[in-house]
Design a protein around this motif. Structure first.
Motif, PDB file in Angstrom:
ATOM      1  N   GLU A   1       6.888   4.390 -15.223  1.00 30.64           N
ATOM      2  CA  GLU A   1       8.163   4.614 -14.550  1.00 30.64           C
ATOM      3  C   GLU A   1       7.975   4.734 -13.039  1.00 30.64           C
ATOM      4  OE1 GLU A   1       9.666   8.040 -16.522  1.00 30.64           O
ATOM      5  OE2 GLU A   1       9.960   6.986 -18.436  1.00 30.64           O
ATOM      6  N   ALA A   2       6.891   5.411 -12.620  1.00 31.19           N
ATOM      7  CA  ALA A   2       6.637   5.559 -11.184  1.00 31.19           C
ATOM      8  C   ALA A   2       6.313   4.216 -10.545  1.00 31.19           C
ATOM      9  CB  ALA A   2       5.486   6.544 -10.963  1.00 31.19           C
ATOM     10  N   LEU A   3       5.526   3.394 -11.220  1.00 30.52           N
ATOM     11  CA  LEU A   3       5.185   2.080 -10.686  1.00 30.52           C
ATOM     12  C   LEU A   3       6.421   1.193 -10.576  1.00 30.52           C
ATOM     13  CD1 LEU A   3       1.851   1.346 -12.597  1.00 30.52           C
ATOM     14  CD2 LEU A   3       2.097   1.981 -10.187  1.00 30.52           C
ATOM     15  N   ARG A   4       7.218   1.168 -11.620  1.00 27.44           N
ATOM     16  CA  ARG A   4       8.406   0.319 -11.601  1.00 27.44           C
ATOM     17  C   ARG A   4       9.408   0.778 -10.543  1.00 27.44           C
ATOM     18  NH1 ARG A   4       8.402  -3.558 -11.539  1.00 27.44           N
ATOM     19  NH2 ARG A   4      10.455  -4.096 -12.400  1.00 27.44           N
ATOM     20  N   LYS A   5       9.501   2.075 -10.340  1.00 27.47           N
ATOM     21  CA  LYS A   5      10.397   2.585  -9.300  1.00 27.47           C
ATOM     22  C   LYS A   5       9.962   2.078  -7.933  1.00 27.47           C
ATOM     23  CE  LYS A   5      12.588   6.853  -7.691  1.00 27.47           C
ATOM     24  NZ  LYS A   5      12.685   8.325  -7.871  1.00 27.47           N
TER      25      LYS A   5
ATOM     26  N   GLY B   1       8.587  -0.850  -7.475  1.00 28.97           N
ATOM     27  CA  GLY B   1       8.593  -2.304  -7.473  1.00 28.97           C
ATOM     28  C   GLY B   1       7.270  -2.937  -7.852  1.00 28.97           C
ATOM     29  N   ILE B   2       6.392  -2.185  -8.491  1.00 30.35           N
ATOM     30  CA  ILE B   2       5.076  -2.683  -8.893  1.00 30.35           C
ATOM     31  C   ILE B   2       5.136  -3.133 -10.344  1.00 30.35           C
ATOM     32  CG2 ILE B   2       2.647  -2.065  -9.230  1.00 30.35           C
ATOM     33  CD1 ILE B   2       3.036  -0.008  -6.940  1.00 30.35           C
ATOM     34  N   GLU B   3       4.614  -4.325 -10.631  1.00 22.89           N
ATOM     35  CA  GLU B   3       4.664  -4.882 -11.980  1.00 22.89           C
ATOM     36  C   GLU B   3       3.553  -4.307 -12.852  1.00 22.89           C
ATOM     37  OE1 GLU B   3       6.101  -9.188 -12.365  1.00 22.89           O
ATOM     38  OE2 GLU B   3       5.007  -9.182 -10.464  1.00 22.89           O
ATOM     39  N   VAL B   4       3.893  -4.046 -14.107  1.00 17.00           N
ATOM     40  CA  VAL B   4       2.905  -3.609 -15.096  1.00 17.00           C
ATOM     41  C   VAL B   4       2.380  -4.848 -15.814  1.00 17.00           C
ATOM     42  CG1 VAL B   4       2.530  -2.277 -17.200  1.00 17.00           C
ATOM     43  CG2 VAL B   4       3.989  -1.356 -15.376  1.00 17.00           C
TER      44      VAL B   4
ATOM     45  N   ALA C   1       4.205   3.546  -2.709  1.00 14.86           N
ATOM     46  CA  ALA C   1       4.744   3.361  -4.059  1.00 14.86           C
ATOM     47  C   ALA C   1       3.736   3.778  -5.116  1.00 14.86           C
ATOM     48  CB  ALA C   1       5.135   1.899  -4.255  1.00 14.86           C
ATOM     49  N   LEU C   2       2.443   3.647  -4.814  1.00 16.61           N
ATOM     50  CA  LEU C   2       1.393   4.036  -5.761  1.00 16.61           C
ATOM     51  C   LEU C   2       1.215   5.556  -5.849  1.00 16.61           C
ATOM     52  CD1 LEU C   2      -1.336   1.390  -4.868  1.00 16.61           C
ATOM     53  CD2 LEU C   2      -0.257   1.631  -7.115  1.00 16.61           C
ATOM     54  N   ARG C   3       1.529   6.255  -4.786  1.00 16.28           N
ATOM     55  CA  ARG C   3       1.232   7.687  -4.725  1.00 16.28           C
ATOM     56  C   ARG C   3       1.878   8.494  -5.857  1.00 16.28           C
ATOM     57  NH1 ARG C   3      -0.714  11.437  -0.909  1.00 16.28           N
ATOM     58  NH2 ARG C   3      -0.905  13.408  -2.058  1.00 16.28           N
ATOM     59  N   PRO C   4       3.175   8.312  -6.164  1.00 17.79           N
ATOM     60  CA  PRO C   4       3.744   9.091  -7.270  1.00 17.79           C
ATOM     61  C   PRO C   4       3.056   8.818  -8.612  1.00 17.79           C
ATOM     62  CG  PRO C   4       5.487   8.148  -5.922  1.00 17.79           C
ATOM     63  CD  PRO C   4       4.214   7.504  -5.487  1.00 17.79           C
ATOM     64  N   ALA C   5       2.604   7.593  -8.810  1.00 18.59           N
ATOM     65  CA  ALA C   5       1.890   7.280 -10.048  1.00 18.59           C
ATOM     66  C   ALA C   5       0.558   8.016 -10.096  1.00 18.59           C
ATOM     67  CB  ALA C   5       1.680   5.769 -10.161  1.00 18.59           C
ATOM     68  N   LEU C   6      -0.156   8.043  -8.980  1.00 12.94           N
ATOM     69  CA  LEU C   6      -1.416   8.795  -8.925  1.00 12.94           C
ATOM     70  C   LEU C   6      -1.173  10.279  -9.180  1.00 12.94           C
ATOM     71  CD1 LEU C   6      -3.380   7.338  -5.861  1.00 12.94           C
ATOM     72  CD2 LEU C   6      -3.866   7.016  -8.293  1.00 12.94           C
TER      73      LEU C   6
END
Length: 323
Positions: free
Chosen positions: A269-273, A275-278, A309-314
């Motif tokens: 969800e964090a990545l998609r928010k 704009g990063i593709e899974v 954008a990566l930071r919330p996922a980390l």
């Protein structure tokens, strides 16, 4: 009459006791065998080694590696510099997503090797046959890129035993590929044409320049084991973030997050928010503890914007404290 009346009660009590014993025995059995492996307590720890310990391996493979984690891990790169891969219009540098490897560790019950082999679709069946003919296990098969030409696969492997025999088996698998011979690193680093200071600030960690790319390898906070063998981070159990500059301050990013089950969808969800593709979600091991999932991703944008954008996922993962 009283004695007769008590007999059914006694029989019922005996049956209940027998049933309790049977259920308890069944639960005990399931707890140790449901995964098909022995309990994973991390009782075997890797020991410190020297170049001499790995000379039979390097002689067989014709490649040398580097030590990590206080000389307990020896990692040999198997980079596919022979391939010209395109993904989403980006010419993928080997360091972004084509960096295979083999990692060796010495334990009290033998030598363990794990690896990630980058193979073409044509090579894959031959590599698979060579691995199984030489006692290796394949523990994952997947892709790192969504659109790619030519089609490339990544297969994770694992073996346990004598280091010379392991090296011979690995060499048989490599012989089924067109992987290029090892080459010496360039004398000077290629400049990284993106705002690396801004990326570091956004991620809250320090990256490393490597062949024109900017990279992070981030260890988890937990101790990780596989079939009872403790795996230091250099074994490949880290979150990997790679930035490849593509011009005008932009970068292509690729790598994988190492996650426990409860983190998977938070990270997606964090990545998609952002704009990063899974790209892919899978396992690398069959008997790891904790059980880990590896989530690959892709995006092309302003490098600092991607880092933010990566930071919330980390932050949604249990990473070791930043150094």
């Amino acid at each position: 009459m009283r004695a007769c009346a008590r007999r059914p009660v006694r029989r019922i009590a005996v049956l209940i006791a027998l049933l309790a014993v049977t259920v308890a025995a069944g639960c005990s059995s399931n707890s140790s065998t449901s995964s098909g492996t022995t309990p994973m307590s991390g009782t075997h720890k890797p020991v410190s080694t020297t170049d001499t310990d790995w000379k039979p391996v390097t002689d067989t493979l014709g490649r040398t590696g580097k030590f990590g984690d206080n000389n307990t891990v020896y990692r040999i790169p198997l980079v596919r510099s022979d391939l010209q891969v395109q993904s989403r219009g980006v010419a993928v540098k080997p360091g972004l997503s084509l960096g295979g490897y083999a990692v060796f560790g010495k334990y009290d019950d033998g030598t363990m090797v794990m690896g990630d082999l980058v193979v073409t679709e044509e090579e894959l069946p031959k590599v698979t046959d060579a691995l199984h003919a030489n006692g290796f296990r394949q523990t994952a098969l997947h892709k790192h890129l969504l659109e790619q030409s030519p089609p490339i696969w990544w297969t994770h492997i694992e073996g346990m035993g004598d280091p010379t025999q392991l090296a011979n088996g690995l060499q048989a698998a490599l012989a089924a590929t067109s992987i290029a011979p090892a080459t010496a690193p360039p004398a000077q680093q290629t400049p990284v044409d993106i705002d690396t200071a801004g990326i570091d600030a956004a991620l809250g960690r320090k990256g490393t320049a490597d062949g024109g790319l900017f990279k992070y390898n981030l260890a988890r906070a937990e101790t990780i084991s596989d079939a009872g063998h403790v795996l230091p981070p250099t074994f490949g159990v880290t979150t990997v973030i790679n930035f490849q500059p593509v011009g005008d301050g932009k970068a292509a990013i690729n790598g994988d997050f190492v996650l426990i089950g409860t983190e998977v969808n938070k990270v997606i969800e964090a990545l998609r928010k952002g704009g990063i593709e899974v790209v892919e979600l899978h396992n690398h091991m069959l008997a790891d503890d904790p059980h880990l999932f590896y989530l690959h991703y892709w995006a092309v944008d302003d490098a600092v914007t991607l880092a933010k954008a990566l930071r919330p996922a980390l932050d949604a993962t249990n990473l070791a404290p930043a150094k």
